[in-house]
Design a protein around this motif. Structure first.
Motif: not given
Length: 494
Positions: A65-70, A113-115, A135-138, A160-169
């Motif tokens: 209930d606390q985990v979000e995976i990227v 995230v595609i790095t 699937v959300n992609v950054c 700062g140029k990288n997309d910010f990954i919106e997370t909720t956990r």
């Protein structure tokens, strides 16, 4: 099953608690770089008998209930169709596999995230495919001078140029299909963006090996070096931890080398570094859950020798050169071992010498050695599995578990219709035939009941087995090594 040296239940409990503590330390938001394998960690299971290959996933499920995976994947790896050696699938396909696996366990996968993205065509196509699948992609971009050009990296023109990954956990686990995917950079980029938004967050690292609170020359830590012999990873005393606390701990060279750079990044992002050493960054509790040091030492010594034989076979098959072998020979000397500790090796060789044909030996949990040779009907791997199950089930050696007349039609299909040049049944084919026989042969049914008893047993082949036979042995939990030679002198081996 052999002797156990690790308390898996204690591990899941203490590891989960340790991660919760680290989340609280940073005010409720933690980016956790997850190294190694989340699924099927068979290396850990081999060197720490009692460790379940899915322990890390069970630990995460305790925090579900606390985990979000990227999931991070390097755009260049997509472009090069980089393949996972253990699974034989490309990194981009493995991302899809991981998403399905995590979701199947009730875990939230927030983003991919595609790095190091520079518009690579294959990476762009993969991005489109993921987005079509919902699937959300950054995207994260290369930064010139990374990781040493800190003023640029920690700026709006860097992270700062990288997309910010919106997370909720509160716990964001950053994982990847393999090394070099940019997990740490993803975590630090997120810290930069979080602090720009006035959100407190922290970073920690989860690596199972090397185990920080075991001695540098402990066989378990040496076995980790053996497992990464092709990467030139080296275990070393953490000099920063020793200087800060007067305590000797073990880390590995890449983390020690990059720590001053990380410290400078933390100071620029957070105002100060929360850590005094690479060891401080870790949250690994594995070393505190070892219950029998002698058992894990012996298991790790076996692993070092197994890795040596794997390297010999890799060289024979043209997948690597001499350097990993030289390193493994040094590690065997450090651990005080040589191939003679594997009793299955002389047993298999003796059988091969007496028959003039390839042979395989298995050491059962009680120490008995079972052997199988090449026959007209089946491969030595298939033969030794049947022989081992007979012994475990106390079935007479000459009893037929599978009617030979049932094998001939299978051989005919292989050769006549499937184009196989070798009619012998491989291990998977024999096990399927055995399962069919079990419907009307009580002895076959009893033999199958003992198949699970082979998990953790040592095995050795006098030739390089087929990929199919090796895969079956691994799936059954048998710890197999092969001599670096082929059954024939052909140039092409399938």
């Amino acid at each position: 099953m052999g002797k156990q040296g690790f308390d898996n239940s204690k591990y899941i409990e203490t590891q989960s608690a340790r991660i919760r503590e680290r989340i609280a330390q940073f005010g409720g938001k933690l980016y956790l770089e997850f190294g190694g394998k989340l699924f099927d960690d068979h290396h850990a299971a081999r060197v720490l008998p009692g460790f379940a290959p899915d322990s890390k996933i069970k630990m995460l499920k305790a925090l579900a209930d606390q985990v979000e995976i990227v999931i991070a994947i390097n755009a260049n790896d997509i472009e090069k169709n980089k393949v996972r050696g253990d699974l034989g699938i490309t990194y981009d396909v493995d991302v899809l596999r991981l998403i399905d696996a995590f979701r199947g366990m009730g875990l939230l996968v927030g983003s991919v995230v595609i790095t190091r993205y520079t518009g690579q065509a294959s990476a762009a196509a993969f991005r489109h495919r993921l987005e079509e699948l919902g699937v959300n992609v950054c995207l994260h971009y290369p930064i010139e001078g990374y990781p040493h050009n800190i003023p640029l990296i920690v700026s709006d023109e860097g992270y700062g140029k990288n997309d910010f990954i919106e997370t909720t956990r509160p716990l964001v686990v950053v994982t990847a299909p393999g090394p070099g995917s940019g997990k740490m950079a993803v975590c630090l980029s997120q810290l930069y963006h979080e602090y720009k938004r006035q959100v407190k967050a922290g970073y920690a690292k989860f690596e199972t090996f090397p185990i920080w609170n075991l001695p540098l020359d402990h066989p378990v830590n040496l076995a980790y070096e053996a497992a990464t012999a092709d990467l030139n990873d080296v275990n070393m005393i953490d000099p920063f931890h020793l200087a800060a606390y007067g305590e000797t701990t073990v880390n590995y060279n890449r983390d020690v080398e990059v720590f001053p750079v990380l410290t400078a990044m933390f100071e620029k992002i957070m105002g100060e570094s929360p850590y005094k050493s690479p060891t401080d960054m870790g949250v690994n509790m594995v070393g505190l859950c070892i219950t029998d040091d002698g058992v894990v030492r012996e298991a790790a010594r076996q692993e070092i020798v197994r890795r040596y034989y794997d390297a010999l076979c890799d060289r024979r098959e043209g997948r690597s050169g001499d350097e990993p072998i030289y390193k493994l020979e040094l590690l065997m000397k450090k651990a005080g071992v040589d191939p003679s500790i594997r009793r299955v090796i002389p047993s298999a060789r003796d059988k091969a010498e007496r028959t003039g044909l390839p042979a395989v030996a298995i050491e059962l949990p009680d120490g008995r050695l079972i052997r199988g040779k090449t026959s007209e009907l089946m491969s030595p791997a298939a033969g030794v599995l049947l022989n081992a199950m007979k012994v475990l089930a106390d079935i007479p050696k000459k009893a037929h578990l599978i009617d030979p007349e049932a094998i001939h039609p299978i051989q005919k299909v292989k050769v006549t219709h499937l184009g196989a040049s070798n009619p012998r049944l491989l291990a998977d084919e024999v096990l399927i035939a055995l399962a069919i026989s079990a419907t009307h042969n009580p002895l076959a049914a009893e033999a199958l009941n003992h198949l699970a008893d082979l998990r953790g047993c040592q095995a050795h082949s006098t030739v390089i087995l087929s990929h199919s036979d090796i895969d079956v042995f691994k799936r059954l939990g048998l710890q197999i090594t092969c001599e670096p030679s082929y059954e024939t002198n052909k140039l092409y081996h399938r």
